[in-house]
Motif scaffolding. Structure first.
Motif, PDB file in Angstrom:
ATOM      1  N   GLU A 116     -79.884  15.810  18.031  1.00  0.00           N
ATOM      2  CA  GLU A 116     -80.482  15.492  18.988  1.00  0.00           C
ATOM      3  C   GLU A 116     -78.716  14.722  19.959  1.00  0.00           C
ATOM      4  O   GLU A 116     -77.794  14.532  18.766  1.00  0.00           O
ATOM      5  CB  GLU A 116     -80.794  14.348  19.151  1.00  0.00           C
ATOM      6  N   HIS A 117     -78.715  14.220  21.324  1.00  0.00           N
ATOM      7  CA  HIS A 117     -78.037  14.115  21.755  1.00  0.00           C
ATOM      8  C   HIS A 117     -77.032  12.828  22.028  1.00  0.00           C
ATOM      9  O   HIS A 117     -76.143  12.012  21.439  1.00  0.00           O
ATOM     10  CB  HIS A 117     -78.099  14.064  23.548  1.00  0.00           C
ATOM     11  N   SER A 118     -78.239  11.812  21.430  1.00  0.00           N
ATOM     12  CA  SER A 118     -77.690  10.486  20.403  1.00  0.00           C
ATOM     13  C   SER A 118     -76.195  10.388  19.339  1.00  0.00           C
ATOM     14  O   SER A 118     -75.621   9.405  18.999  1.00  0.00           O
ATOM     15  CB  SER A 118     -79.402   9.782  19.635  1.00  0.00           C
ATOM     16  N   ILE A 139     -71.818  18.353  30.145  1.00  0.00           N
ATOM     17  CA  ILE A 139     -72.643  19.266  30.119  1.00  0.00           C
ATOM     18  C   ILE A 139     -73.857  19.562  30.073  1.00  0.00           C
ATOM     19  O   ILE A 139     -73.909  19.684  28.940  1.00  0.00           O
ATOM     20  CB  ILE A 139     -71.678  20.907  30.215  1.00  0.00           C
ATOM     21  N   ASP A 140     -74.981  19.351  30.344  1.00  0.00           N
ATOM     22  CA  ASP A 140     -76.378  19.074  30.025  1.00  0.00           C
ATOM     23  C   ASP A 140     -77.168  18.808  31.539  1.00  0.00           C
ATOM     24  O   ASP A 140     -77.076  18.790  33.000  1.00  0.00           O
ATOM     25  CB  ASP A 140     -75.955  17.184  29.909  1.00  0.00           C
ATOM     26  N   ALA A 141     -78.452  18.814  31.293  1.00  0.00           N
ATOM     27  CA  ALA A 141     -79.511  18.622  32.381  1.00  0.00           C
ATOM     28  C   ALA A 141     -79.200  17.787  32.814  1.00  0.00           C
ATOM     29  O   ALA A 141     -79.878  17.148  34.017  1.00  0.00           O
ATOM     30  CB  ALA A 141     -80.793  19.749  31.807  1.00  0.00           C
ATOM     31  N   ALA A 143     -79.138  13.492  32.861  1.00  0.00           N
ATOM     32  CA  ALA A 143     -78.079  12.211  33.364  1.00  0.00           C
ATOM     33  C   ALA A 143     -77.759  11.531  31.750  1.00  0.00           C
ATOM     34  O   ALA A 143     -76.376  10.815  31.759  1.00  0.00           O
ATOM     35  CB  ALA A 143     -78.870  11.247  34.211  1.00  0.00           C
ATOM     36  N   ASP A 144     -79.354  11.716  31.273  1.00  0.00           N
ATOM     37  CA  ASP A 144     -78.726  10.244  30.677  1.00  0.00           C
ATOM     38  C   ASP A 144     -78.213   9.081  30.228  1.00  0.00           C
ATOM     39  O   ASP A 144     -77.360   8.672  29.477  1.00  0.00           O
ATOM     40  CB  ASP A 144     -77.694  11.168  29.076  1.00  0.00           C
ATOM     41  N   LEU A 145     -78.497   8.497  31.334  1.00  0.00           N
ATOM     42  CA  LEU A 145     -78.079   7.057  32.118  1.00  0.00           C
ATOM     43  C   LEU A 145     -78.626   6.083  31.681  1.00  0.00           C
ATOM     44  O   LEU A 145     -78.985   4.591  32.491  1.00  0.00           O
ATOM     45  CB  LEU A 145     -77.489   7.008  33.666  1.00  0.00           C
ATOM     46  N   ASN A 155     -80.922   5.321  22.747  1.00  0.00           N
ATOM     47  CA  ASN A 155     -81.743   7.032  22.419  1.00  0.00           C
ATOM     48  C   ASN A 155     -80.988   7.994  22.933  1.00  0.00           C
ATOM     49  O   ASN A 155     -79.878   8.103  23.814  1.00  0.00           O
ATOM     50  CB  ASN A 155     -83.066   6.550  23.064  1.00  0.00           C
ATOM     51  N   HIS A 156     -81.021   8.977  22.536  1.00  0.00           N
ATOM     52  CA  HIS A 156     -80.736  10.523  22.986  1.00  0.00           C
ATOM     53  C   HIS A 156     -80.219  10.207  24.668  1.00  0.00           C
ATOM     54  O   HIS A 156     -79.788  11.578  25.521  1.00  0.00           O
ATOM     55  CB  HIS A 156     -81.379  11.645  22.581  1.00  0.00           C
ATOM     56  N   ALA A 157     -81.090   9.657  25.751  1.00  0.00           N
ATOM     57  CA  ALA A 157     -81.559   9.205  26.921  1.00  0.00           C
ATOM     58  C   ALA A 157     -80.519   8.125  28.065  1.00  0.00           C
ATOM     59  O   ALA A 157     -79.935   8.012  28.267  1.00  0.00           O
ATOM     60  CB  ALA A 157     -83.386   9.430  27.025  1.00  0.00           C
ATOM     61  N   VAL A 217     -71.501  19.360  24.732  1.00  0.00           N
ATOM     62  CA  VAL A 217     -72.867  20.058  25.150  1.00  0.00           C
ATOM     63  C   VAL A 217     -73.851  20.195  24.787  1.00  0.00           C
ATOM     64  O   VAL A 217     -74.063  20.560  23.947  1.00  0.00           O
ATOM     65  CB  VAL A 217     -72.327  21.735  25.630  1.00  0.00           C
ATOM     66  N   ASP A 218     -74.905  19.806  26.050  1.00  0.00           N
ATOM     67  CA  ASP A 218     -76.309  19.555  25.475  1.00  0.00           C
ATOM     68  C   ASP A 218     -76.827  21.055  25.687  1.00  0.00           C
ATOM     69  O   ASP A 218     -77.109  20.844  27.312  1.00  0.00           O
ATOM     70  CB  ASP A 218     -76.601  18.944  26.548  1.00  0.00           C
ATOM     71  N   LEU A 219     -77.153  21.862  25.089  1.00  0.00           N
ATOM     72  CA  LEU A 219     -77.711  22.954  25.331  1.00  0.00           C
ATOM     73  C   LEU A 219     -79.037  23.252  26.834  1.00  0.00           C
ATOM     74  O   LEU A 219     -78.996  24.234  26.917  1.00  0.00           O
ATOM     75  CB  LEU A 219     -77.980  23.560  23.818  1.00  0.00           C
TER      76      LEU A 219
HETATM   77 MN   LIG Z   1     -78.585  14.807  26.847  1.00  0.00          MN
END
Ligand SMILES: [Mn+2]
Length: 292
Positions: A116-118, A139-141, A143-145, A155-157, A217-219
């Motif tokens: 996962e993105h974390s 590159i992601d759907a 914001a992860d902010l 966390n991945h978010a 790159v978050d798929l």
């Molecule tokens: Mn992400």
């Protein structure tokens, strides 16, 4: 606290494009982080690295788009999966930081497979230690902010928030974001970090900085129609052609590190998500490996 003596790889499994070997100068060094401990919706990204490797065996090693072959034109090594604990993310992020420090110290180029993105947090931290002027391209759907999610700052978010703890806002580009809170979108609009997923816009923005690039790159940036095998799918995403165009405007000489995250192969029984993800890895690896 862990130290670099804890950087251990499981070398028993298959490798991406059968690229076995050891850490060496100038190589593109793949390694997997089989972690999905903070996944909030659909788990399974821990199977991403091995899903990518299995799919790579059915993929040509030659890229017609780049006229390059990952076996002939670059030095590619897949070290296997980093040995990491399950559970809380902090020890995982720490182990990945050390792994990427090792790869950079050897003069090689790290390419992390999530997970996962974390997992990206550790890799970005290690890269920014060496290259303070890094431009981070996300590159992601999503914001992860978030500062934290469910009380967890790793966390991945929260991936880009953690990057912004150490990088100036103008060195971060957030491409293809189409999901987040009102607060996150307010910040995106104000900060000028949001880049519409079109090559010409990314190219313009990349011309504003000159340092090395870390590409994450978050798929889930892909449309769920072509990438259902991911933990947090988001309608309205990009297709392969758009991704290839975005990648083509990233200056090859500047791209020095990358990760591809969030493939959950078992969520797509057709296997097509894994094939698409493996093609992403092939194309990014070629760009990462070609420097002369
Ligand atoms: Mn992400």
């Amino acid at each position: 606290m862990r130290d670099n003596e804890d950087v251990v790889y499981d070398t028993h499994g298959p490798r991406f494009a059968e690229a076995t070997g050891s850490l060496r100068r100038s190589a593109v060094v793949l390694f997997g982080a089989c972690y999905d401990g903070t996944t909030s919706f659909r788990p399974g990204a821990r199977f991403g690295p091995d899903g990518l490797r299995a799919a790579s065996l059915g993929l040509e090693t030659y890229s017609p788009e780049q006229d390059l072959d990952i076996c002939e034109d670059i030095d590619l090594v897949d070290l296997g999966n980093l040995e990491i604990p399950t559970g809380a993310p902090a020890p995982v992020v720490h182990a990945i930081t050390w792994a990427v420090r090792d790869i950079l110290a050897a003069g090689a180029r790290p390419f992390l497979l999530g997970g996962e993105h974390s997992v990206s947090i550790g890799a970005i931290r290690a890269f920014a230690e060496v290259y303070a002027d890094v431009t981070l391209v996300q590159i992601d759907a999503h914001a992860d902010l978030r500062a934290d999610y469910l009380g967890e700052p790793l966390n991945h978010a929260c991936v880009i928030r953690r990057a912004l703890d150490i990088l100036p806002s103008e060195n971060v580009l957030q491409v293809g974001i189409r999901s987040g809170t009102r607060l996150e979108f307010d910040e995106l609009k104000k900060s000028n970090r949001l880049v519409s997923p079109e090559a010409k816009f990314l190219q313009e923005r990349l011309a504003e900085t000159s340092g090395p690039i870390y590409l994450t790159v978050d798929l889930d940036v892909f449309d769920p129609a072509v990438m259902p095998g991911t933990g947090t799918p988001e309608p309205g995403g990009i297709d392969w052609k758009t991704f290839a165009e975005l990648l083509s405007v990233i200056p090859t000489r500047r791209l020095l590190a990358a990760d591809v995250v969030e493939l959950a192969p078992q969520l797509d029984p057709t296997g097509c998500s894994s094939v698409l993800a493996a093609k992403v890895v092939r194309e990014v690896a070629l760009k990462l490996g070609l420097k002369e």
